[in-house]
Design an enzyme around this catalytic site. Sequence first.
Site, PDB file in Angstrom:
ATOM      1  N   GLY A  45       0.812  -1.214   0.000  1.00  0.00           N
ATOM      2  CA  GLY A  45       0.000   0.000   0.000  1.00  0.00           C
ATOM      3  C   GLY A  45       0.848   1.268   0.000  1.00  0.00           C
ATOM      4  O   GLY A  45       1.722   1.446   0.838  1.00  0.00           O
ATOM      5  N   CYS A 128      -8.271  -0.764   4.295  1.00  0.00           N
ATOM      6  CA  CYS A 128      -7.247  -1.095   5.282  1.00  0.00           C
ATOM      7  C   CYS A 128      -7.783  -0.852   6.688  1.00  0.00           C
ATOM      8  O   CYS A 128      -8.203   0.252   7.016  1.00  0.00           O
ATOM      9  CB  CYS A 128      -5.978  -0.277   5.077  1.00  0.00           C
ATOM     10  N   GLY A 215      -4.649 -15.272   6.590  1.00  0.00           N
ATOM     11  CA  GLY A 215      -4.191 -16.655   6.662  1.00  0.00           C
ATOM     12  C   GLY A 215      -5.342 -17.647   6.539  1.00  0.00           C
ATOM     13  O   GLY A 215      -6.498 -17.249   6.381  1.00  0.00           O
TER      14      GLY A 215
HETATM   15  C1  LIG Z   1       1.497  -7.948   6.880  1.00  0.00           C
HETATM   16  C2  LIG Z   1       0.356  -7.618   5.952  1.00  0.00           C
HETATM   17  C3  LIG Z   1       0.319  -6.366   5.320  1.00  0.00           C
HETATM   18  C4  LIG Z   1      -0.730  -6.034   4.465  1.00  0.00           C
HETATM   19  N1  LIG Z   1      -0.730  -4.818   3.836  1.00  0.00           N
HETATM   20  C5  LIG Z   1      -1.714  -4.514   2.949  1.00  0.00           C
HETATM   21  C6  LIG Z   1      -1.708  -3.291   2.222  1.00  0.00           C
HETATM   22  O1  LIG Z   1      -0.783  -2.472   2.350  1.00  0.00           O
HETATM   23  N2  LIG Z   1      -2.729  -3.033   1.357  1.00  0.00           N
HETATM   24  C7  LIG Z   1      -3.762  -3.932   1.179  1.00  0.00           C
HETATM   25  O2  LIG Z   1      -4.668  -3.652   0.390  1.00  0.00           O
HETATM   26  N3  LIG Z   1      -3.773  -5.104   1.831  1.00  0.00           N
HETATM   27  C8  LIG Z   1      -2.798  -5.419   2.712  1.00  0.00           C
HETATM   28  N4  LIG Z   1      -2.810  -6.632   3.374  1.00  0.00           N
HETATM   29  C9  LIG Z   1      -3.912  -7.580   3.126  1.00  0.00           C
HETATM   30  C10 LIG Z   1      -3.527  -8.654   2.125  1.00  0.00           C
HETATM   31  O3  LIG Z   1      -3.211  -8.093   0.861  1.00  0.00           O
HETATM   32  C11 LIG Z   1      -4.655  -9.682   1.951  1.00  0.00           C
HETATM   33  O4  LIG Z   1      -5.816  -9.018   1.512  1.00  0.00           O
HETATM   34  C12 LIG Z   1      -4.979 -10.415   3.242  1.00  0.00           C
HETATM   35  O5  LIG Z   1      -3.815 -10.705   3.961  1.00  0.00           O
HETATM   36  C13 LIG Z   1      -5.766 -11.699   3.024  1.00  0.00           C
HETATM   37  O6  LIG Z   1      -5.053 -12.627   2.266  1.00  0.00           O
HETATM   38  P1  LIG Z   1      -4.166 -13.818   2.919  1.00  0.00           P
HETATM   39  O7  LIG Z   1      -5.046 -14.505   3.923  1.00  0.00           O
HETATM   40  O8  LIG Z   1      -3.773 -14.678   1.757  1.00  0.00           O
HETATM   41  O9  LIG Z   1      -3.000 -13.164   3.564  1.00  0.00           O
HETATM   42  C14 LIG Z   1      -1.773  -6.968   4.243  1.00  0.00           C
HETATM   43  C15 LIG Z   1      -1.723  -8.231   4.870  1.00  0.00           C
HETATM   44  C16 LIG Z   1      -0.676  -8.560   5.719  1.00  0.00           C
HETATM   45  C17 LIG Z   1      -0.657  -9.916   6.359  1.00  0.00           C
END
Ligand SMILES: Cc1cc2nc3c(=O)[nH]c(=O)nc-3n(C[C@H](O)[C@H](O)[C@H](O)COP(=O)(O)O)c2cc1C
Lengths: 303, 238
Positions: A45, A128, A215
Site C-alpha cells: 500500500g 485497510c 491466513g
Molecule cells: C502484513 C500484511 C500487510 C498487508 N498490507 C496490505 C496493504 O498495504 N494493502 C492492502 O490492500 N492489503 C494489505 N494486506 C492484506 C492482504 O493483501 C490480503 O488481503 C490479506 O492478507 C488476506 O489474504 P491472505 O489470507 O492470503 O494473507 C496486508 C496483509 C498482511 C498480512
Amino acid sequence: MTLAVEIAGIKMKTPVMTASGTFGSGPEYADFVDLNKIGAIVVKGTTLTPRDGNKGRRIAETPAGMLNCIGLENPGVDEFVSRILPGLAAYDVPIIVNIAGATTDEFAELARRLSVPGVAGLELNISCPNVKEGGIAFGTDCMSAAAVVTAVRKNTVLPVITKLSPNVTDIVSIARAAEDAGSDAVSLINTLLGMSIDIHRWRPELGNVVGGLSGPAIKPVALRMVWQVARAVKCPVIGLGGIMTAEDAIEFLLAGASAVAVGTANFVNPRASVEIAEGIQDYLVERGLKSVRDIVGRVNDSI
Amino acid sequence: MIKRLTLGAPAIARTAQPGQFVHVRVGESYHPLLRRPLSIAEVDREVGNITVIYRVVGKGTALLASLPPGEFVDCMGPLGNGFDMNTERPLLVGGGMGLAPLLFLAKALCPKPVTALMGGRTKEELWWRNVFLGTCRSIHVTTDDGSMGRRGFTIDLLPELLENCKYDRIYACGPLRMMEGVARLARDKGIPCQISFEDHMACGVGACLSCTCAGTDGKRRKVCSDGPVFWAEEVLEL
Ligand SMILES: Cc1cc2nc3c(=O)[nH]c(=O)nc-3n(C[C@H](O)[C@H](O)[C@H](O)COP(=O)(O)O)c2cc1C
Ligand SMILES: Cc1cc2nc3c(=O)[nH]c(=O)nc-3n(C[C@H](O)[C@H](O)[C@H](O)COP(=O)(O)OP(=O)(O)OC[C@H]3O[C@@H](n4cnc5c(N)ncnc54)[C@H](O)[C@@H]3O)c2cc1C
Ligand code: FES
C-alpha cells in the site's frame, strides 16, 4: 493448455498474483522465487506522503492465521516512482500498485502520479483496517467507495481494481457500487478486524490493540464473499484470503474468481505463488481442460 | 529448557556470516503458521552443518524441541546482515540467548584475541561460559545474584574492562537495556559498537514490514534484512 489470463486488460502468465503488503515490491523475494513466473505483483500500500506505520508490536500469531497492524508503512508515492519502480523493470511481471488515500483527492493524486510506464494497474485500498484516518470508511459505504473509484477513474487510463473490505454487512452492494463507478475489477478480501490478548500481561498483543486477520483461518469467509460478489457483478473478481495451496486457489476459481492472490502464504513458503500456479496447471491437465476460464465460476451451487 | 539443534544445510553453511539467522518452519500444520527466526550459533563449513541454540518458550520452540533426530526441517537462510568483522581486538558482550550469535562471531574471529563479557541471572544461566571456552582469550562473567563471577549486570563490569584494555570494536547482543548501556559506554570511549536487534517477524526477508524500527537519521530500518546487526548510533538515541 494455458494458464494465462487477462484481468481488466492486464495480461498475466498465470492467474496467481501476490497480495499487497505480503510481498514488498517484489525484489525482496527474488532470491527465493522466480518473479517472472508470478501472474502479477501487487505492491505494498502506497500513500501520498511517507508513513512510519504503527508503533509497538505489529504482528501476532493466531490459530491458522496472523494479525497485523503495520499501519501502511511506506516511503510515499514519489519515492516509489523514482527509486523503486525503475528496479522492477528488470522483471517480466505486471506491477500493480496498491494505493491508499485519506481523502478522495488523495486517491486521485496518487492515480495521477502513478500513471507512468512500468505500472500495469492500480488497486484501490479502500479497506485497510489499520489506519485511523480514512481507509476503512471508504470501503464500508457505497457512496464513498463510488466517489473514490470515480475520482481515480478520471485521473488515469490504467486498469483500476477496487479492493473490498470484509468488515461490512453487505459486501455485494459495495462491489456493485465500485463497478458502477467504473472499476475494471474488484479484489476481495482484505483482512478481517481481529484482536488477541496476552493473558500473562493482561494486555493486547498488538501495539494497535486491534489488527487485520489473515491466513487459512479466514478462507471460508473470503470464499463465501467471492462467491456472492462474482454472481452479482460483471467485472472480473480477484479472490484472496487464506490461499495456501492449489486446492485453495481452485476453490476460489470455482466460486467465480478469475484470478487469485496469495498473501500470508508467502511468509510460510516464498515459492507459494508459483507452486500454486503449477498445481492449478496439473489440475487442468488432469481434467483435459484448456484454460483457467474453463473452471471460473463453475461451482454447481443449484439446490 | 535450552536446546541445541544441528542441521545439515550445506548451502547455508557455505555462506553464513556471524550475526545472520535462519527462518525455521517448526511443523507442517497451520498452527503454528509462521516461521521462527533463530540465530546461527555455529557453522561447520566442511561438513555443511549449522547449529542453532534456542530456549523453549512457546508452541513453536516446543514443537521444534520435540522433533526426533534425523527429521527434515524447512529452513530459509542465511538471512539478514552479519557483524562487521574488521577488528583486531574485539570485545563481545552478551546476555541470555543473545550469546548464540556471539558464539559464531567468536569462532569466526579466531585466532584474533577475543574477549567475552557475559551476563546472566544465576550461575545456571552461564553454562555459556563452557561453550565459549577455548575460543576466547579471556572471559568475564557477571550474575545478578553473584552466584558466579561479579555480582551485577554486564554494564556494571564493562567500565573496568574498557579502562584496562584497548578494544577496537564492541559487539553486543542481549536485552535492549543492556545493549543501550553498552553502546553508551562504547561511545564515551570512542569505540565503534555493533548491536543485534530482535523483533517479531513474519517474512524474514524485508517484505512485510512487521519488524521495522526507526533509524536515527529519520529513515526506517527493517530488522530482518537491514539488520539484525546495526551500528549502535544507526538505531539507538544515545
Ligand atoms: C502484513 C500484511 C500487510 C498487508 N498490507 C496490505 C496493504 O498495504 N494493502 C492492502 O490492500 N492489503 C494489505 N494486506 C492484506 C492482504 O493483501 C490480503 O488481503 C490479506 O492478507 C488476506 O489474504 P491472505 O489470507 O492470503 O494473507 C496486508 C496483509 C498482511 C498480512
Ligand atoms: C533475528 C532473531 C534471532 C533470534 N535468535 C534466537 C536464538 O538464537 N535463540 C533463541 O532462543 N531465540 C532466538 N530468537 C527468539 C526466537 O525467535 C523466539 O524465542 C521464538 O520465535 C519463540 O517461538 P515460540 O513459538 O516458542 O514462542 P511463542 O511465544 O509461542 O511465539 C509466538 C510468536 O511470537 C514470536 N516470538 C516469540 N518470542 C519472540 C522473540 N523474543 N523475538 C521475536 N519473535 C518472538 C514467534 O516467532 C511467534 O511468531 C531470535 C529472534 C530473532 C528476531
Ligand atoms: S519480518 Fe517481514 S519485513 Fe522483517
